[in-house]
Design an enzyme around this catalytic site. Structure first.
Site, PDB file in Angstrom:
ATOM      1  N   ARG A 149       0.861  -1.033  -0.013  1.00  0.00           N
ATOM      2  CA  ARG A 149       0.036  -0.046   0.114  1.00  0.00           C
ATOM      3  C   ARG A 149       0.853   1.404   0.082  1.00  0.00           C
ATOM      4  NH1 ARG A 149      -2.650  -3.993   1.688  1.00  0.00           N
ATOM      5  NH2 ARG A 149      -0.657  -4.437   2.696  1.00  0.00           N
ATOM      6  N   THR A 150       1.877   1.387   1.011  1.00  0.00           N
ATOM      7  CA  THR A 150       2.630   2.521   0.768  1.00  0.00           C
ATOM      8  C   THR A 150       3.313   3.120  -0.310  1.00  0.00           C
ATOM      9  OG1 THR A 150       2.817   2.014   3.432  1.00  0.00           O
ATOM     10  CG2 THR A 150       3.970   3.882   2.433  1.00  0.00           C
ATOM     11  N   LYS A 163      26.338  -4.242  -1.603  1.00  0.00           N
ATOM     12  CA  LYS A 163      27.769  -4.223  -1.702  1.00  0.00           C
ATOM     13  C   LYS A 163      28.467  -3.539  -0.467  1.00  0.00           C
ATOM     14  CE  LYS A 163      27.307  -3.094  -6.265  1.00  0.00           C
ATOM     15  NZ  LYS A 163      27.214  -2.053  -7.324  1.00  0.00           N
ATOM     16  N   ARG A 218      11.202   3.781   3.278  1.00  0.00           N
ATOM     17  CA  ARG A 218      10.890   2.808   4.221  1.00  0.00           C
ATOM     18  C   ARG A 218      12.195   1.667   4.827  1.00  0.00           C
ATOM     19  NH1 ARG A 218       5.860  -1.332   4.560  1.00  0.00           N
ATOM     20  NH2 ARG A 218       4.890   0.955   5.047  1.00  0.00           N
ATOM     21  N   HIS A 223       4.883   5.666  11.473  1.00  0.00           N
ATOM     22  CA  HIS A 223       4.453   5.525  10.147  1.00  0.00           C
ATOM     23  C   HIS A 223       3.343   6.712   9.935  1.00  0.00           C
ATOM     24  CE1 HIS A 223       3.273   3.942   6.341  1.00  0.00           C
ATOM     25  NE2 HIS A 223       2.941   2.645   6.695  1.00  0.00           N
TER      26      HIS A 223
HETATM   27  N1   CP Z   1      -0.178   0.046   5.892  1.00  0.00           N
HETATM   28  C1   CP Z   1       1.009  -0.567   5.034  1.00  0.00           C
HETATM   29  O1   CP Z   1       1.989   0.179   5.723  1.00  0.00           O
HETATM   30  O2   CP Z   1       0.819  -1.236   4.359  1.00  0.00           O
HETATM   31  P1   CP Z   1       2.344  -1.679   3.511  1.00  0.00           P
HETATM   32  O3   CP Z   1       2.982  -2.382   4.361  1.00  0.00           O
HETATM   33  O4   CP Z   1       1.760  -2.800   2.504  1.00  0.00           O
HETATM   34  O5   CP Z   1       2.653  -0.599   2.803  1.00  0.00           O
END
Ligand code: CP
Length: 311
Positions: A59-60, A88, A109, A137
């Site tokens: 999603r993100t 590396k 991320r 998040h």
């Molecule tokens: N909600 C969320 O962070 O989903 P993903 O891990 O799929 O990005």
């Protein structure tokens, strides 16, 4: 963070004021017709987004990429560090310096808590935290608040019941801090080993925010306005035996919803594993897929704001 977001990093929801959050929510509302494709715009024409994902995501990453595409911008990046020079031995700092040179805004991320804050120190471009380990998040929280505001017409005076892995779940850490700004009532449901970290509970106490801690899900459902459920974060457990003790501990099924308020909504940041039976998807309460869609207008609003785009 002031209302002028131009050039700002989005690292933690704690960097936001209530006014900032309301500003993002209002901007996201304007973006909905563009997010659905009903309206076209070239607001970010010529801008490049770098999506650097050192951990898996559906999603993100895709909603950020959809958001940038819908705004007329372009995307570079990777969905796994296995295909990068990190393999590396290149440091995060050097990877960020490269993304800084090649793009206008960076979405990161990373499995390590604090990685986005560190990245922001090596980038002259805005860095947006898309999840840092068990830390924060913030963009998930903004879309969660947008969803609650849209569905319930207000955030305050809702009884928000937060269930699951409250120890390792970064989405619930960010959400709890944000809800504390809006006078929402919070109930935290988890086995004792996975309850909300003491540091966060102390912060709530300091602010005079009321909350309830329990491990009993069924008794909390009748009074819930929002039931926010999360998966147990298997990948963050140092010991697989500890995970086995709590795996599958909470699972919502349609029978458990018979005493729920008619307008109670079920939210989940997704992915779900076994916390929500698929039969719940057809009930009036299921809102998690719409919630995931809301990531597009919210992330469009954030990209436009940090890039200083004006309509
Ligand atoms: N909600 C969320 O962070 O989903 P993903 O891990 O799929 O990005």
């Amino acid at each position: 963070m002031k209302k002028d977001f131009t050039g700002r990093d989005i690292i933690s929801i704690k960097d936001f004021s209530k006014t900032d959050i309301e500003h993002v929510i209002n901007a996201a509302k304007q973006m909905v017709p563009v997010a659905t494709g009903a309206r076209k715009t070239n607001l970010l024409n010529g801008k490049i987004l770098a999506t650097l994902f050192f951990e898996p995501s559906t999603r993100t990453r895709l909603s950020f990429e959809s958001a940038m595409n819908r705004l007329g911008g372009r995307i570079i990046g990777f969905a796994t560090s296995k295909a990068t020079s990190t393999e590396k031995g290149e440091t995060l700092a050097d990877t960020i310096k490269m993304a800084d040179a090649y793009s206008d805004v960076i979405v990161l991320r990373h499995p390590n808590e604090g990685a986005s804050r560190l990245a922001s120190e090596f980038s002259s471009k805005p860095v947006i935290n898309a999840g840092d380990g068990a830390g924060q998040h913030p963009t998930q929280t903004l879309l969660d608040l947008f969803t609650i505001k849209t569905e319930k017409k207000r955030i305050k005076r809702n009884n928000i019941v937060i269930v699951g892995d409250l120890k390792y779940g970064r989405t619930v850490h960010s959400l709890t801090y944000a809800l504390s700004m809006f006078n929402a009532t919070m109930t935290f449901i988890a086995p004792q080993t996975l309850q909300m970290p003491d540091e966060i509970l102390s912060d709530l106490k300091e602010k005079g925010i009321d909350f309830t801690l329990t491990n009993n899900l069924e008794s909390a459902i009748p009074d819930a306005d929002v039931l926010y459920i999360t998966r147990i974060q298997k990948e963050r457990f140092p010991d697989p035996e500890e995970y086995a003790k709590v795996s599958g501990i909470y699972r919502i099924n349609p029978d458990m919803l018979s005493n729920a308020k008619k307008d109670m909504i079920i939210m989940h940041p997704l992915p779900r594993i076994d916390e929500i039976a698929p039969e719940v998807d057809k009930t009036r309460h299921a809102l998690y897929f719409k919630q995931a869609f809301n990531g597009v207008p919210v992330r469009m609003a954030l990209l436009a704001l940090v890039l200083g785009a004006r309509r």
